[in-house]
Design an enzyme around this catalytic site. Sequence first.
Site, PDB file in Angstrom:
ATOM      1  N   SER A 191       1.009  -1.210  -0.091  1.00 33.43           N
ATOM      2  CA  SER A 191       0.082   0.078   0.142  1.00 33.43           C
ATOM      3  C   SER A 191       0.786   1.187   0.026  1.00 33.43           C
ATOM      4  CB  SER A 191      -0.931   0.037   1.189  1.00 33.43           C
ATOM      5  OG  SER A 191      -1.831   1.040   1.200  1.00 33.43           O
ATOM      6  N   ASP A 214       0.234  -4.040  -4.399  1.00 26.91           N
ATOM      7  CA  ASP A 214      -1.173  -3.340  -4.188  1.00 26.91           C
ATOM      8  C   ASP A 214      -0.745  -1.648  -3.666  1.00 26.91           C
ATOM      9  OD1 ASP A 214      -3.415  -3.509  -5.352  1.00 26.91           O
ATOM     10  OD2 ASP A 214      -4.667  -3.107  -3.559  1.00 26.91           O
ATOM     11  N   ARG A 228       5.518   8.667  -6.970  1.00 28.06           N
ATOM     12  CA  ARG A 228       4.999   7.215  -6.988  1.00 28.06           C
ATOM     13  C   ARG A 228       6.231   6.173  -6.944  1.00 28.06           C
ATOM     14  NH1 ARG A 228       4.661   5.549 -11.663  1.00 28.06           N
ATOM     15  NH2 ARG A 228       4.132   7.030 -13.485  1.00 28.06           N
ATOM     16  N   ASP A 230       8.086   3.805  -9.166  1.00 28.05           N
ATOM     17  CA  ASP A 230       8.226   3.620 -10.548  1.00 28.05           C
ATOM     18  C   ASP A 230       9.456   2.651 -11.045  1.00 28.05           C
ATOM     19  OD1 ASP A 230      10.938   5.378 -11.868  1.00 28.05           O
ATOM     20  OD2 ASP A 230      10.223   6.130  -9.980  1.00 28.05           O
ATOM     21  N   ASP A 233      13.225   3.032  -9.575  1.00 28.14           N
ATOM     22  CA  ASP A 233      13.639   3.180  -8.082  1.00 28.14           C
ATOM     23  C   ASP A 233      14.701   1.754  -7.898  1.00 28.14           C
ATOM     24  OD1 ASP A 233      12.221   5.430  -7.626  1.00 28.14           O
ATOM     25  OD2 ASP A 233      10.353   4.277  -7.344  1.00 28.14           O
ATOM     26  N   HIS A 304      -7.476  -5.294  -1.093  1.00 30.43           N
ATOM     27  CA  HIS A 304      -6.345  -4.633  -0.901  1.00 30.43           C
ATOM     28  C   HIS A 304      -5.217  -5.326  -0.146  1.00 30.43           C
ATOM     29  CE1 HIS A 304      -4.098  -1.033  -0.986  1.00 30.43           C
ATOM     30  NE2 HIS A 304      -3.790  -0.691   0.282  1.00 30.43           N
TER      31      HIS A 304
END
Length: 1188
Positions: A191, A214, A228, A230, A233, A304
């Site tokens: 998350s 997720d 975010r 990607d 990274d 989730h």
Amino acid sequence: MHMAGCGSVWWWCVLVMCVVLTAASHNNPVATIVSRLFQDIPALKFTLFNSGQQQESSTQRSGQNYGVLPRLCYGELGCLETGPDFLHQQYRSYNMEPNSRQQINVMFHVRSREDPSGVVVGATDLNQVLTSTSFTPNRPTKIIIHGFLNGRDMPWLEGIGDEYLKVAHFINWLKEHTGLSPSNVHIIGHSLGSHVAGYAGERVTGLGRITGLDPADPFFQFMPPAVRLDPTDANFVDVIHTDAGQFSLSGGYGLLQPVGHVDFYPNGGKQQAGCEQSPTPPLFALLSDSNILRGVEDSLGCNHMRAVTLFRDSITSTCPYLAFKCPSYSHFLKGECFRCDGDEAGCASMGEDANTWAGNWHQNGVQMYLSTGPPSSLCLYHYKLMVNVGPGEAGCGTRGSLNVNFITPRYNGKFRITNRIYEADQTYTFTLEYKHDLGVSEGVLVTWDPQGVDSPSCRTNYNAALPITSLTLTNIEVSLYSRRRSGRSQGTPSEIKICPPGNNRVAWVRSGEALRISSVCRVLTTLLSTRGMMLLLVLVGCVLSGGWVEGTHQDNHHHHHQPLDLSAFPAYLPSTTTHTHQSVLDSHGVFTVFWTPDLQKNEVIWEIHARTLGWIGFGFSSNGNMAGSDFLTAWVEDGQLYLQDRHGTGETLPPLDDHHDWRPLYAHENDTHTVLVVARDINTCDSQDYPLTNETVRLMYAWSDTDPVDGNIYYHGPNRGSKYAFVLVPFYRQDLPQDAEVWTVEQSVTMPHLQETFYWCHVEKVPKWENKHHYIGYDMIYGNNSRTNLHHVVVFECMNNDGSSLESTMEQYVGHPGYECYTPNMPDHFFLCERFLITWAIGSEGDMSPDNAGFPLGDKHGGATYFLFQSHYDNQHMQPDVTVDWAMNIYYTDKLREMDAGTMTLGHTLLYSLTVPPRSPSWQLTGHCSSACTSASIPPQGINVFISFIHAHYIATSLRLRHFRGSEELPPIAEDFNFSADFQQSRRLYKEIKLLPGDHLTLECYYDSRKRDNATFAGWGSRDEMCSAFLHYYPRIDMSLCQSSPEVQVINDNFRLSGFPKDMNMGDLYVFDPEMADGRRYQEAVNALPWDSLDHQKINTRITQADQLIRCQYNYGHFVKLDTNLTRYPKATPYVSPEDKTCSYTHASSGQTEMISYGQRTTHTNGLVLGNILLVVLVSLCTKDMSS
């Protein structure tokens, strides 16, 4: 790095868990979480309700900047820059400055194989890694980062920056001080933790791998890569999407867009198997004042959290979790993507082995799809089935369902292909999933269920039969994955082609018949081969059982329960009013059961009403678990009833019984409901069945919205549960008498949030009457929070010792809201209210007296005018501002019953000696009512008991009220070896029990304290214990209480205590923790004993067999004068239950066994001769077919 690759045991790998804690969470986690959530409400509100609307670019709140932040530096951690990329009118309208490092307090939990319990290392004291852990840099290193609210307290946006700086700093620190290679580091984030992992990876050069589980959607979806996770990274970034879609209050918490090198979308990345939609959106539960802790837990959502479950299972599962590169999920479902391509980049293993993907790691956003199952069978194998339909008239066909059952040495893989038009000379391809690797299929059973001709002008009549020339089954995982892992070259998947036997070109599958299409005779060319013999045994078993095997592999050894035509049933009109018992089993009123026990006939008639058109399940269990349960499954389809008798062996589908013991009486299905009426013996004499008794039982229920496919019962999802009941005990109430009137007492109490247990006492007065009235029963009315927080309600009669009026003392409390019980604030006058009238506890619905007895009301008529209502509330999570509302309808009448009734309290006195040591599997407490007390208080003609009520708390496992008369023990008045503190309904007696003067009563309570590390003592709380019984009887007598407790010296000697002060009055009630002679408190001294080295059974036996001090009293402070105040077990012949003669299996003359099936008695003979004949016939047929 596969976990098993680290020296075969994954603990060889170093596991580093990043746990984010806040200092405030140690003090008040609920308040902290609520305050943080409300700090983030503006951002949540914008995302949830104003998506796509114009919003200001920055706002000031409590010193927080919601716009572009200045560059922020944190010493050795480096600097944080969140520029314009971190703002977007639609997707991220807020940008928050991180909290201070002290507030966030990042902790690393470092574990290794040598130290599996681990060491918690603070982010500001990383030297502990060198001095206090067994960290080894040349091993693969895992760092796990939890998501929003998975830890103790994690605000949505605040704190991310500081946390990722610390994770990055931690890796770089390990690199500098231990020689750790960043390429050997794998960060796993769930998350919000996925994006934290990305931020850390951005600052660690050459980071090996990041797995995003997720990744969170809100404020990250469609944002630039700087915001975010990607692919830049880490060297390799793999992502599992399980809750993708539009973010809303009901879900969609995960990203939909691909953000890694490889992105896996199990089940399309959205709705996961077993994650049915909750009626309450998770975020609504999260923001609910009354359920904040459960809301926090549920806020993540089943879908989730499934990404975490899948990744964890992939570490040890032998199933490969193979996924396929595909343009979309719909293409995948059509079977268009089952290939790995020449470079093997078209498929990959989801989870731990994702880094074995053979594709180009410089590719981004490669989307792969696969199917997964519910938690019981997460990993599924993919199959491609090709069906070749035989010749016929071109363009003509029939719509219908094809059922295909692949026979393998281990499993029967059943698939139902529905709603399809089949035309002549066509090939049809289907994508199938199964929870097992079926291996090589050696035959197929095919059935055809036509649903209408496609064109009336066609001469081809596929309604009668469908011609099939071949079936080709491809196991995708076996043909692709295993070949790729073994290093063999990629080629065309091997095909298992099943054809008609012999020289037949076409196999006609006729409607309603099961046809075998196979090369079975080729398999049998070597009859002594293992596989051939296994197949032959399967065939013989099928023939002997009267039909082809159905269900999953666990049912193969059971016979099939044949369907029954509904027209064969005698006329039976269900009438719920004719039954003596009823219970609505689920909270939504879908599943209701009515029943009538008949002890003379040894049977119970059950009538089930379920609001479903699918299959239903119903049965019994002692504890609510499937293991040891007795279950039926049934459904109505095409005018027939399918009824199956099953028994539970574990948390799986209960297998079929060897013998059927449910007798169907009636079945019906309309537009909304399924109705089933069945009979079953109370004791079936079948070891696979649950014998019904007077004890507590769990009525198990389940239902599905659809009928089974070919008799296969699939997982029911959330449509299941259990409810406590007494099956044989008479129902607690009958129809309310027409002359009954109602007096309603209401209560509303707000519990203090600093107390787990809370007692509230208030006084009520009966309506003012001139003539005598009888109380005859009550019903409980549940209000807000009463089913979750109300433990019991007791109504006491308030009476003076001499029976005089209490108006001068009690009237002042009428109308007063009340006081906390048994505290200095409670008036002393309340202690005049000690005689029980009503006892309600968890699980009880009410009570009703027989027609010949009632409790007198009014002090002028032998009863009470004033009543004390004692209500017990539980607030185990200590939630603030929880208000509990309840009401009680008290029924009374002026049409007086023949007898005045009373209540007698029995058991162990509520004193310190009611003690259960820790970690004791079966500790007994005993309370006596001596013959001396009953001789002094019960009249010569005796009293008649019509209701019993036994009471204890949560470690009690069984209670028994024994009845002695002279030197003989009589049958117990009450016993329950399945006792549950969550179901404390009073018990009506089938036959009233006479108590005579001189009778001795003993209540035995047994406790299991193995899960408790400290002793359990008498007290008011739910975690404290009691041992009590209440008897309703007539005619009414003055004696109201008869209890006992061990003598002081018995407790001193057996618990090795120093003794009590000599001036202490140990006869006082409610003394739970007296002071010892050595200055310690009693409970402290008991907990200090070395219980693990003491002989619990020996100590327990000495206490229970010793003398006890009797308490025999009329009302508070008014004791019955006895010749002796000591009592113990009487010397009597123990009661032995009469032999159960209903179970007789074998006739001595013939040695044959008689069994009951569907109500008809049949004699079973040995089938060995028939089996041998069939075996010879099968071998002969196959040999003949081989020669041709």
